[in-house]
Design a protein around this motif. Structure first.
Motif, short mmCIF file in Angstrom:
data_model
loop_
_atom_site.label_atom_id
_atom_site.label_comp_id
_atom_site.label_asym_id
_atom_site.label_seq_id
_atom_site.Cartn_x
_atom_site.Cartn_y
_atom_site.Cartn_z
N ARG A 1 -3.21 78.15 48.82
CA ARG A 1 -3.10 79.59 49.27
C ARG A 1 -3.53 80.18 50.36
O ARG A 1 -2.91 80.96 51.15
CB ARG A 1 -3.65 80.19 47.99
CG ARG A 1 -2.79 80.33 46.90
CD ARG A 1 -3.49 81.32 45.72
NE ARG A 1 -2.89 81.28 44.45
CZ ARG A 1 -3.01 82.10 43.38
NH1 ARG A 1 -4.14 82.99 43.75
NH2 ARG A 1 -2.42 81.95 42.31
N HIS B 1 6.27 80.48 52.19
CA HIS B 1 6.38 80.74 50.82
C HIS B 1 7.68 80.06 50.25
O HIS B 1 7.91 79.48 49.27
CB HIS B 1 6.47 81.91 50.56
CG HIS B 1 5.22 82.86 50.81
ND1 HIS B 1 5.24 84.33 50.90
CD2 HIS B 1 3.95 82.48 51.09
CE1 HIS B 1 3.82 84.55 51.21
NE2 HIS B 1 3.17 83.36 51.32
N ALA C 1 -0.25 77.76 43.03
CA ALA C 1 -0.61 78.72 44.27
C ALA C 1 0.65 79.69 44.43
O ALA C 1 0.37 80.78 45.12
CB ALA C 1 -0.50 77.60 45.43
N SER D 1 0.97 83.64 42.64
CA SER D 1 0.47 84.96 43.08
C SER D 1 1.49 85.84 43.87
O SER D 1 1.19 86.88 44.01
CB SER D 1 -0.68 84.77 43.93
OG SER D 1 -0.23 83.98 45.37
#
Length: 975
Positions: free
Chosen positions: A350, A360, A388, A391
């Motif tokens: 992250r 991402h 990870a 979120s």
């Protein structure tokens, strides 16, 4: 008459005495060689070009190193024509001559030379020179005038130099500081840094070093340990350590330094060894240290999108292999230690991806993409990546939709291997189930909507309709798991099969409940972290530098480098202590009496003129011994390039042949013999004729003449590719110390003659066994019974090819006739006519030695030599003329060995022997038959002679029986 004589001047005796006082004696001084003053770079360049001695080289290197730190106009590390000339001279002239000497005893001068070459221009010059040497080494059209060792030695030296220059882990930092500190414009600095990246980071140095490793391995099979610079994994790990040092050295506000480092990282990622590089460069971060995190993110922000993805995937692979345990498919992976490690990985991933949308998307691609990046990773790695990504809810839904689309694609189901779909490393199905669990907890309405969409329905339907049982099973698992998440208990999808109710099915359905929490990066720290002691780190750095040295310095089989006791120094005290290089050790300092300490120790010669002077200096023991011990190696190294050896070859050979043992040196005869062989190998044709003349002419002792024959025999075999077999014969084990004392000469004479005869006797005995053993095996086979009752074993084709020896290039065949054989045989007849039958050369010792030498030369030349028929004819006539001298056992044994060698080397062309040498063949058979009858058995000497005679008779009768009709006419005349 008296008037005719007129006095011109009258002087008294006292005046004459006073006139003699006008002659004043002048003091004479011995002329000394002027010391060259080195006050400028031009003086240093002139000194380096003029073949400097050790002291001049040391002063030149010190002067060049002073230009780096004293803000002078000239800087050896600043690009320019003068610096290029100096570096070119160092690489092409100083390194080949002095590197081995500096490696052995000149520690400080060696460091000065390495500093001069530690620049962009230095690395480029080493690479260019290495490429040129490899091209010359692989040139098959060039005749092999020197041995393989002397041809490969320049390449090995340059590889060793390259290893030493690149050994330190602050190499990249030092190069950047040198470029940044030079008075250059920003564009010039950028060009210099790009050139450095092209050499070191883009693979030029790695490729040329790898090519050198392969070439040396093909030419010399004894090289087992290759250079680490040519090993991609080790080279990438070294680059990573250098980058780690550079990242610590570059400050946060140094924008230019960070930009340069990111450019270097971008090039290194294309090298092909990304994992080794990233693991070494970011080892602290990967082990839970958060200090390099900001630097890592800054470097990544300057990379392209593709390079960022490559870097991210490498981080995930390393974390998976280093921290995440490899669990079985159905084991419970929710233990505290595992969840803590997964939490640490989640935190680090992250932190790296941050708020970058492209990263991402890269995580989504890693999980459910067609590139199969997740295949081969452990289950916990997928858990960490999904956690990870959790979120960012929109990325979870995106990954779930993309995964379902791929999961239900008909072509994917039909053609994609089961390993990618599920297998022992769970990929697609497991990722879908875990993503569904996270999506259900984040937004259950979205999951309900997705379960009613065509994507989900088509996926489950296509899976259930598949022909593969495993594909259908995965479809049932996904359908059941989704139904359990969105449907009430009374409306859930169920399949009443044994597979769904066993441990396999239950474990898959439990994946929807996986919910890993965010941990801390510090959780990745190992349980037993090494102590952060500066002294320990310094010791580790020194040991790593030692391990990067040349393979020539690693001769012993033991791998123990050193055992050190390191004192415990606190960090505060260690920071105040500056680091200095370890001074060179001086063993003379250990002497108890300081008056006997010798400070002016001689250095090993690096030029042929120094070698000649050292061999002639029989008053200085240390200089003479050092010259003799390094003579062979220096001559072989110099023979590969330049004209030093060719210009002084005869003088060198003359000194070595007539060299006397003034002091009782250990292995004196061995070192002298190796030096003479090196002289012969350097120019075989010219020096072969010179040694042949020297054997017959000149005022030499019998031992010295015997050593000349030994040199000709061993040198001929080395040119024929048989040098490795005879290498031990020139060493200390060549003398037969284990023989019975009554068969030895007195010690004073044994040291002179034993070595001269032992190598030739050992080789001739070995060849006798080689030639007679097949005949004995064939005779034993004839008496073992009929062939129909014998059992034969057949080897496989691979086993036969494995035992077959590779052909060895025979450089002797081109020069054997004119350079070795005919000069010895022709001058024998001339010498015999001039000096008669009672000359020194007709003594049994020298005559037997001569015959064995000629036999070994003939055997080493091979059966395909063009001059073999002519050598056979002349040698056969010589042997038949020496039959009356066969009364001496040594000469008789040498004669029989010569006949056996002559017939064995002509075995492939026996018809020519029957046609052209019928008379010689029959005379040889008749004489050897009589010898066999006269010599009785019982003694070791007699049995040896009878064995040789039997071998010659077998060979003669083979030819006679095979070509009996052709020989009938000559047989009638002979009878």
């Amino acid at each position: 008459m008296a008037d005719l004589l007129t006095a011109l001047q009258t002087r008294t005796r006292s005046e004459v005495d006073r006139a003699e006082d006008h002659l004043v004696p002048v003091e004479t001084q011995e002329s000394e060689e002027p010391v060259l003053a080195i006050k400028s770079p031009e003086d240093a360049l002139q000194a380096l070009k003029s073949k400097p001695d050790y002291a001049t080289l040391s002063r030149a290197l010190r002067r060049l190193n002073r230009t780096v730190h004293h803000n002078e106009e000239f800087n050896i590390k600043k690009p320019g024509p003068k610096a290029t000339q100096i570096i070119f001279t160092l690489i092409n002239e100083i390194v080949p001559d002095y590197w081995e000497t500096l490696s052995g005893e000149g520690g400080q001068e060696r460091s000065l030379l390495v500093r001069c070459l530690s620049s962009v221009a230095g690395i480029g010059a080493i690479t260019s020179r290495l490429r040129l040497l490899l091209t010359l080494l692989k040139d098959s059209q060039k005749p092999a005038q020197v041995t393989v060792v002397s041809k490969t030695q320049p390449v090995e030296i340059l590889l060793n130099v390259l290893e030493t220059v690149l050994a330190k882990e602050d190499f990249i930092t030092a190069i950047w500081h040198d470029i940044d500190g030079c008075s250059l414009t920003s564009s010039q600095k950028s060009l210099q840094w790009k050139e450095f990246g092209s050499l070191v980071a883009s693979g030029k140095v790695l490729s040329i070093a790898s090519e050198a490793n392969i070439t040396l391995g093909d030419l010399d099979l004894s090289i087992k340990e290759w250079s680490w610079v040519g090993d991609g994994r080790q080279y990438a790990a070294w680059l990573g350590r250098c980058m780690q040092h550079a990242m610590k050295a570059v400050k946060n506000d140094d924008v230019e330094g960070q930009k340069a480092l990111s450019q270097f990282l971008s090039r290194v990622l294309t090298l092909g060894y990304t994992d080794q590089l990233v693991q070494a460069a970011f080892s602290d971060l990967l082990n839970g240290d958060t200090r390099p995190l900001q630097t890592c993110k800054t470097l990544m922000s300057r990379l392209s999108a593709h390079e960022q993805k490559t870097f991210l995937y490498s981080i995930i692979r390393i974390l998976s292999n280093q921290h995440l345990p490899t669990e079985g498919l159905f084991q419970d992976s929710r233990r505290e230690g595992q969840s803590q490690a997964i939490g640490g990985v989640v935190a680090l991933v992250r932190a790296i991806i941050g708020d970058v949308p492209t990263l991402h998307d890269d995580l989504v691609e890693w999980l459910v993409g067609l590139s199969a990046n997740a295949v081969g990773q452990v289950h916990n790695a997928h858990r960490a990546v999904i956690a990870a990504l959790s979120s960012i809810p929109e990325q979870v839904t995106k990954a779930l939709q993309k995964g379902l689309t791929l999961f239900g694609d008909k072509l994917y189901i039909k053609h994609t291997p089961t390993l990618h779909q599920e297998g022992w490393t769970p990929v697609n199905a497991q990722v879908l189930l875990m993503l569904a669990g996270y999506a259900s907890r984040a937004d259950k309405l979205f999951l309900i909507h997705l379960s009613r969409s065509s994507i989900y329905l088509n996926a489950v339907s296509n899976r259930l309709a598949a022909s593969s049982q495993r594909a259908r099973f995965l479809g049932m698992l996904v359908g059941t798991a989704f139904s359990e998440l969105v449907d009430p208990k009374d409306k859930r999808m169920t399949f009443s099969t044994d597979e769904m109710d066993n441990s396999d099915g239950n474990w898959y359905r439990s994946l929807t409940t996986v919910n890993d929490s965010l941990g801390l990066i510090e959780d990745l720290k190992p349980a037993f972290a090494p102590p952060t002691n500066p002294s320990a780190q310094l010791s580790k750095s020194v040991s790593s530098n030692k391990s990067a040295r040349s393979k020539k310095q690693a001769q012993s089989t033991s791998k123990i480098i050193s055992i050190e006791e390191i004192a415990d120094i606190s960090e505060s005290e260690a920071e105040d202590l500056p680091m200095y290089e370890k001074p060179d050790s001086d063993p003379d300092d250990e002497d108890e009496d300081p008056t006997i300490v010798q400070r002016s120790r001689p250095t090993a010669p690096v030029y042929i003129r120094d070698l000649i002077a050292g061999l002639r200096d029989d008053e200085d023991f240390d200089r003479h011994k050092l010259a003799l011990s390094t003579a062979a190696n220096l001559i072989r190294r110099k023979a590969a390039f330049g004209t030093e050896v060719s210009d002084n070859n005869e003088e060198l050979a003359s000194i070595l042949v007539g060299l006397g043992e003034k002091w009782p040196l250990e292995n004196f005869q061995q070192m002298r013999l190796q030096g003479m062989i090196a002289v012969l190998i350097a120019e075989p044709l010219k020096m072969g004729q010179w040694f042949s003349r020297t054997f017959y002419n000149g005022d030499y002792s019998m031992g010295q003449r015997a050593s000349v024959l030994t040199v000709l025999g061993l040198g001929a075999r080395e040119l024929a590719g048989l040098g490795k077999e005879d290498a031990a014969l020139t060493g200390a084990n060549a003398t037969r110390e284990d023989s019975f004392p009554s068969k030895r000469l007195p010690d004073r004479l044994h040291r002179v003659y034993a070595l001269e005869a032992a190598p030739m006797d050992a080789i001739s005995s070995q060849l006798e066994k080689t030639m007679i053993q097949p005949m004995a095996a064939e005779a034993a086979d004839k008496f073992s019974g009929p062939n129909a009752l014998k059992v034969r074993t057949f080897s496989s084709r691979m086993a036969v090819e494995k035992k077959r020896q590779k052909p060895i290039p025979n450089a002797l065949a081109k020069v054997v006739a004119d350079g070795f054989f005919f000069p010895l045989t022709g001058r024998w007849r001339i010498h015999l006519q001039s000096h008669g039958e009672n000359s020194t050369h007709t003594s049994p010792f020298l005559l037997s030695h001569l015959l064995k030498t000629l036999s070994l030369i003939l055997h080493a030349s091979g059966t395909s030599t063009l001059s073999l028929p002519q050598m056979t004819s002349e040698y056969w006539d010589l042997l038949l003329s020496l039959r009356p001298r066969g009364t001496d056992p040594a000469v008789l044994e040498a004669l029989l060995f010569a006949f056996l060698t002559l017939l064995d080397i002509n075995e492939t062309d026996q018809r020519r022997l029957a046609e052209q040498h019928a008379k010689e063949l029959l005379e040889t058979q008749e004489w050897v038959d009589s010898v066999f009858e006269k010599i009785g058995g019982g003694s070791e000497e007699g049995e040896r002679i009878r064995m040789l005679a039997a071998g010659v008779l077998v060979r003669c009768r083979e030819v006679v029986q095979k070509y009996q009709r052709m020989l009938m006419g000559d047989l009638v005349d002979f009878m």
